[in-house]
Each structure stands twice: as C-alpha cells, then as structure tokens.
Design an enzyme around this catalytic site. Structure first.
Site, short mmCIF file in Angstrom:
data_model
loop_
_atom_site.label_atom_id
_atom_site.label_comp_id
_atom_site.label_asym_id
_atom_site.label_seq_id
_atom_site.Cartn_x
_atom_site.Cartn_y
_atom_site.Cartn_z
N LYS A 1 0.82 -1.22 0.00
CA LYS A 1 0.00 0.00 0.00
C LYS A 1 0.85 1.27 0.00
CE LYS A 1 -2.15 -1.14 3.84
NZ LYS A 1 -1.63 -2.52 4.03
N ASN B 1 -2.83 6.54 5.73
CA ASN B 1 -2.01 5.75 6.65
C ASN B 1 -0.56 6.24 6.68
OD1 ASN B 1 -2.76 3.77 8.45
ND2 ASN B 1 -2.02 2.09 7.20
N HIS C 1 -4.25 -9.77 10.15
CA HIS C 1 -5.13 -9.08 11.12
C HIS C 1 -6.43 -9.84 11.38
CE1 HIS C 1 -2.33 -5.83 10.64
NE2 HIS C 1 -2.68 -5.60 9.40
#
Length: 468
Positions: free
Chosen positions: A123, A146, A193
C-alpha cells in the site's frame, strides 16, 4: 455538512496519531468532546494535558464505558469492533466513525477527489508511486491516510490539492461507511489481522469497502482473483470500469508488461487493438516483480485520473522507495545484501523471496499466529541457506525441515539486538558469490526490536561492519 457538530457530544476513542487531531478538529467545530483511552502512561498523560488545556474532557484508563449523552463516536482505527464501548454504542444507536470517515464528511464541496489504495502488502509504496506520478503531471497532490500528511489536515487545512493519493488500511475502511473514491485499488489479499476482523471473509469485506461508490475505475490484481471478486460485488456508479493489472501481457481494460515495457490497454482509444507504452521495467525502483505490480496499480489509478503516459514514466523514475523495503544495502565479496525488514508477514516475504534466484534467508520474529509451510515450499529451490532469529523462529525451522530439508539452517537462540550481527556473519558464511543475503523476516519485530525500522537498521549496520 450532513452532520452538524456544533453543540453535539462527540466521544473520541483513543489518543495517538489519529485521536488527538480528531479531538482538536471536533472541538474547533463546536462539538463537546470527550476523549476516552485505555492506557494512562506518560505519553497518554501528556496528550491528555494538551487537550484538557483546550477545554476537552479526557478519561484515561477507561476506554470501554460509553460516556453519557454521546451522540457520535470517532474511533482510532486500531480499536477492535468487539470492544464493549462499541457494543454499548450499537445498543444506544450511536454511530461510530473512524478518522477517515470524519475526514470524508468534512471535505469542502470543491475538495480534491481521492485515489485510494488498500491491500495486504504494498500500500505505502503504491501510494507514494502514485503521488510521484501525479506530481510529474503537474498536479497538486499529497500521499495521505495511513502515511504522509494527515487526512484531516489535508481536508481541513489551507493547502489546496487537485487530487489526493490515499492509503487506507482494513481498520480504517471498516470505520468509513460513506467513503466514495474517484477510483480505488485493492493490490492483493492474504490472511492478516484476522484476530481483529474475526475471519478472512470479514477482512476481505472490509478491504472491499474501498470500491463502494467508485466513479471511474476499480483497479484489481489479475493474479489475485479475490480482488476481482470484490470488484464484482461492489456497488459502483454507472460507467465505472473494472481495470486489471498483470505482470503478463494485458488484455483489453488491463495494464501489463510486454517485452520489458509497462503498457496500458485500458485508457486508450480502441483498447482492443491499441496499447500505450508507459515506462520501462527498468524505470521501476527496485524492479522486483511485486514492485512492478505496485507500479502498474499506481499507473492505473493515475491514468484513470487522466494523467498522460509521459508523467507515469517520469513519476516512476523520480520515485525513491522508503527504507527497509527490498533495499540494496551493499555488495560484499560478490554477495548482495538486501534489507526487506518491512516484510512482516508471509505474503510480503513470498514476494521478496521471488525477486532473487539464490538466497541466504534471514527470518524470524513474532509470527502473529502465522504458519510458514506454503511460504517455504514455494521458495525452497531458491534457498542456499537460512539463518533464524527471534521468538517464533522454531515455526520457520520446522517448515524448512518439512519442505526444504536439504537447506542448511542456523538457529540463533540469542534474542538480544546483537543477534543481528551474528545472523549476518552466519549468512556470510553460507553465501557464495552471486547469492543474495535477504532479510525478509516474515514476522513482526517487537520481540527483539522497537519496530521493523530498527531491525532493518541493525541489519544494515551489521553489513557495513562486514565490509569495513
């Protein structure tokens, strides 16, 4: 503005990089803000004092209780949906937003559109490549979300942008129900996650939120069918197109690679017969396969925004990757030493291992519940040797014994930070000229280091000592 903040009681869940600016922005909009936080350490107390000086109420050590009268919660992205605070909010009919949702709601009517990127890996690199391409086209932009500039600062500050390159995590997307990007990409999907999301299906669904309401293009990875499935399931605006990227020759409505050239068969006239050259593979830094895929995804989003082909080439040439992302440190005695400390899971490490032919692999750390059989089986033929460090190194050692029993393994029991110097020395002993000693741990770093940056710095320092 659909939500009027003046006089509303808003609870901000969590201090830190998102909570403090969110509290300040909401306070400035006239909301009555209460901040709740699980911890009460020195840093939290300092942040609380800063906010309390503005007249904001802060409750430390009590992140589970819903303050009386709360009309909206704005949460830090990492707070799990299963927290009692959110259960109470659901029972009371109180909406929960993340900082991304808040930023989206606070945009001005003429604010810059968002080109959004998510995925299990890649990303940050893709968003930085995208921002570089947009800048090469003469557009006012920033890498946000982010990374880089705070999204709240980007949408509420005085700086004017033509378009924003936005990195979004699965956590952030979970709490951003009304986000509607100009165009978006899901780079890849692999288990990660899952303790937060509860299942792979829930994790994928949160990633897929990035496509909802897209106006121009939903960019997906041809080699990762799960990303295409998310495009098929998305509710997009009429006329929005599915655009694939591939390391092979592209079909119509795809970007890909032909004879070392990145080409576009999506944003050209008569795409069934024509293709536009964008850049050479050598323009991508580094030209590892997974990084070429990142470049193609960035190019697809830029082309969806109307960026000319020359700007794709110039932006990729100007891009410099962040440290600890498949970074060449040095050559010593004919052996290349490469730092990919950012490869903190098996999916990222798989891509890193695929970039080299003969590898002495330095791996290990905190496994976060991961298994390594598939990773090792896929890379076995490339491994000259392995040096294992960290708390969960036995998991990798056992996978190597099952799937690559002929590969020599050095298992370092010491877990102090000095272990990295010994690991590099052992790797040097195993390596031959033409090999690559690759730090791609497939694990988190916190058992031995503050973060992956410190781990990568320790590797680089150890390599420099070899060549001294």
């Amino acid at each position: 503005m659909p939500f009027e903040f003046q006089g509303k009681h808003v609870t901000v869940a969590g201090l830190g990089v998102s909570g403090v600016p969110a509290a300040k922005v909401l306070h400035g909009l006239g909301a009555r803000v209460t901040v709740v936080n699980d911890g009460a350490d020195e840093r939290a107390r300092a942040q609380a004092a800063e906010l309390e000086a503005l007249g904001i109420t802060v409750r430390l050590g009590d992140g589970d209780t819903l303050p009386d009268g709360t009309e909206l919660i704005v949460t830090a992205p990492g707070w799990k949906p299963t927290k009692p605070l959110f259960t109470a909010a659901g029972q009371a009919g109180v909406p929960v937003w993340g900082d991304v949702e808040l930023a989206w709601r606070l945009r001005r009517p003429d604010s810059a559109p968002w080109l959004a990127v998510t995925g299990t890996n890649g990303k940050t690199t893709t968003v930085q490549m995208l921002a570089s391409i947009l800048k090469a086209a003469g557009l006012r932009t920033a890498a946000v979300g982010n990374i880089g500039v705070s999204l709240l600062d980007a949408v509420t500050g005085d700086e004017e942008y033509d378009v924003l390159a936005v990195e979004l995590s699965s956590y952030q997307l979970h709490w951003a129900p009304s986000l509607r990007a100009h165009s978006a990409a899901v780079l890849n999907l692999a288990p990660d996650h899952l303790d937060w999301h509860g299942s792979m299906e829930a994790y994928a669904a949160d990633k897929g939120r990035i496509y909802e309401g897209n106006r121009v293009a939903c960019v997906y990875n041809v080699a990762d069918k799960a990303t295409e499935d998310l495009v098929r399931e998305a509710d997009v605006e009429e006329g929005c197109r599915a655009i694939g990227f591939t390391l092979g020759s592209p079909a119509p409505s795809q970007l890909g690679v032909v004879d070392g050239i990145l080409v576009d068969r999506a944003f050209v006239e008569n795409r069934h017969k024509n293709a536009q050259e964008l850049a050479e593979v050598s323009d991508v830094n580094p030209p590892a396969p997974h990084n070429i895929a990142n470049a193609l995804a960035a190019a697809a989003l830029a082309r969806a925004f109307g960026v000319p082909a020359a700007a794709v080439r110039d932006g990729l040439r100007a891009f410099t990757p962040d440290a600890h992302r498949i970074a060449h440190v040095a050559d010593v005695d004919g052996v290349a030493y490469v730092d990919d400390s950012k490869a903190t899971n098996a999916h990222a490490t798989e891509a890193s291992l695929a970039a080299y032919e003969s590898i002495v692999w330095i791996a290990g750390g905190l496994a976060k519940g991961a298994t390594f059989d598939e990773l090792v089986a896929g890379a076995a033929k490339r491994l000259r040797g392995a040096v294992l460090i960290g708390a969960d190194r036995a998991l990798i050692r056992e996978a190597l014994a099952r799937h690559a029993p002929e590969v020599p393994v050095v298992d370092l029991e010491r877990t102090d930070t000095g272990a990295m110097l010994q690991a590099v020395q052992e790797a040097r002993r195993l390596a031959r000229p033409g090999d690559t000693v690759l730090l791609a741990p497939a694990c988190a770093s916190m058992d031995m280091f503050t973060n992956y940056n410190q781990r990568g710095d320790a590797f680089a320092q150890a390599v420099r000592e070899l060549g001294a």
